[in-house]
Write an enzyme that holds these catalytic residues in place. Sequence first.
Site, PDB file in Angstrom:
ATOM      1  N   ASN A 185      83.373   4.396  -9.845  1.00 60.20           N
ATOM      2  CA  ASN A 185      82.664   4.524 -11.119  1.00 60.20           C
ATOM      3  C   ASN A 185      83.566   5.309 -12.066  1.00 60.20           C
ATOM      4  OD1 ASN A 185      80.944   4.927 -13.237  1.00 60.20           O
ATOM      5  ND2 ASN A 185      79.650   6.424 -12.191  1.00 60.20           N
ATOM      6  N   TRP A 186      84.212   4.579 -12.951  1.00 60.39           N
ATOM      7  CA  TRP A 186      85.173   5.235 -13.861  1.00 60.39           C
ATOM      8  C   TRP A 186      84.496   5.919 -15.042  1.00 60.39           C
ATOM      9  CZ3 TRP A 186      89.932   1.400 -14.408  1.00 60.39           C
ATOM     10  CH2 TRP A 186      90.679   1.462 -13.219  1.00 60.39           C
ATOM     11  N   HIS A 231      72.224   5.190 -12.798  1.00 53.42           N
ATOM     12  CA  HIS A 231      73.077   6.347 -12.508  1.00 53.42           C
ATOM     13  C   HIS A 231      72.429   7.593 -13.128  1.00 53.42           C
ATOM     14  CE1 HIS A 231      76.460   9.120 -12.567  1.00 53.42           C
ATOM     15  NE2 HIS A 231      76.968   8.386 -11.592  1.00 53.42           N
ATOM     16  N   SER A 283      81.000  13.886  -5.344  1.00 56.57           N
ATOM     17  CA  SER A 283      82.227  14.633  -5.025  1.00 56.57           C
ATOM     18  C   SER A 283      82.906  14.163  -3.740  1.00 56.57           C
ATOM     19  CB  SER A 283      81.945  16.139  -4.973  1.00 56.57           C
ATOM     20  OG  SER A 283      81.500  16.598  -6.223  1.00 56.57           O
ATOM     21  N   GLY A 299      83.188   8.892  -8.232  1.00 56.89           N
ATOM     22  CA  GLY A 299      83.499   9.152  -9.634  1.00 56.89           C
ATOM     23  C   GLY A 299      84.909   9.695  -9.772  1.00 56.89           C
ATOM     24  N   GLY A 300      85.023  11.011  -9.861  1.00 57.25           N
ATOM     25  CA  GLY A 300      86.297  11.689 -10.143  1.00 57.25           C
ATOM     26  C   GLY A 300      87.479  11.178  -9.331  1.00 57.25           C
ATOM     27  N   GLU A 353      73.592   9.983 -14.748  1.00 60.98           N
ATOM     28  CA  GLU A 353      74.033  10.293 -16.120  1.00 60.98           C
ATOM     29  C   GLU A 353      73.258   9.435 -17.118  1.00 60.98           C
ATOM     30  OE1 GLU A 353      78.265   9.910 -15.525  1.00 60.98           O
ATOM     31  OE2 GLU A 353      78.192  11.686 -14.259  1.00 60.98           O
TER      32      GLU A 353
HETATM   33  C1  PEP Z   1      79.320   9.419  -9.680  1.00 59.18           C
HETATM   34  O1  PEP Z   1      79.443   9.626 -10.880  1.00 59.18           O
HETATM   35  O2  PEP Z   1      78.650   8.447  -9.285  1.00 59.18           O
HETATM   36  C2  PEP Z   1      79.979  10.313  -8.747  1.00 59.18           C
HETATM   37  C3  PEP Z   1      79.672  10.246  -7.486  1.00 59.18           C
HETATM   38  O3  PEP Z   1      80.893  11.186  -9.290  1.00 59.18           O
HETATM   39  P1  PEP Z   1      81.830  12.214  -8.477  1.00 59.18           P
HETATM   40  O4  PEP Z   1      82.452  11.459  -7.341  1.00 59.18           O
HETATM   41  O5  PEP Z   1      82.819  12.690  -9.472  1.00 59.18           O
HETATM   42  O6  PEP Z   1      80.933  13.309  -7.973  1.00 59.18           O
END
Ligand code: PEP
Length: 254
Positions: A9-10, A95, A213, A234-235, A97
């Site tokens: 997920n960019w 999601h 994470s 994500g990151g 967000e």
């Molecule tokens: C996400 O946004 O779906 C996510 C899991 O982000 P991160 O891996 O950065 O926690």
Amino acid sequence: MRTKLIVANWKMNYSVTEALKFLAAFHREINEIENCEVVFCPPFTALYAMEETLEGTPFKVGAQNMHWEDSGAFTGEISPFFLKEMGVQYVILGHSERRQLFGETDGEINKKLMAALHQNIIPIVCVGETDKEHKEGKTFDLVNLQMKKALEGQNKTDLPNIIWAYEPIWAIGTGKNATPEQAQEVIQSMRKELSKTTNAPTAETMRILYGGSVSDEKAKGFLKQPDIDGFLVGGASLNPQKFAGIIRATQRPQ
Ligand code: PEP
């Protein structure tokens, strides 16, 4: 056996040029995958270029969101029909967000899920609790409720095509993970709920991801859990080496 799935997920990162630069670096890390699916979800603007570049590779492309209508007066929205026509095979829905920053409701997620299933776009539906809800011991009830609301009125025959992602909000982008055991417990309970909505053999075939994470170092620990079928990342998905490391964690040792 369920095929592992790793979804990048960019978010709102990477222009077309940057996305293609990422893919070039990523291909230097990894080209072949075994018993695993990998889906990149870039911003809408990079979907077409990524589709073209990834054609003939095992890597697929998904969207991060969509509207539930195929067309109409919805300024700024993207139609499931447009995504399907472009060859997009997956879509992330609900999601945290989108829920928290853009006020997306369970009712809207329900309609988007119906639209994705109607277009044969594979939905990846996110559920998960806030830090406060986690501390108050509400995780299981909340996740079950989010699933129930997403599933209300859906065609029963479509349900096995849904992919779920358990993403505790307190773990997203914070560097704090749920432990593999905590994630397993929640995901196991999600599978149990799904066995009530469908039936036990069907629920056993459905994929449920963990997100929050995830890093290349931590991936293996989660994958040892029997109900965790992969990750929404994500990151770490923005770094070709780290993302390739997460994918490698799903591969059999050579
Ligand atoms: C996400 O946004 O779906 C996510 C899991 O982000 P991160 O891996 O950065 O926690």
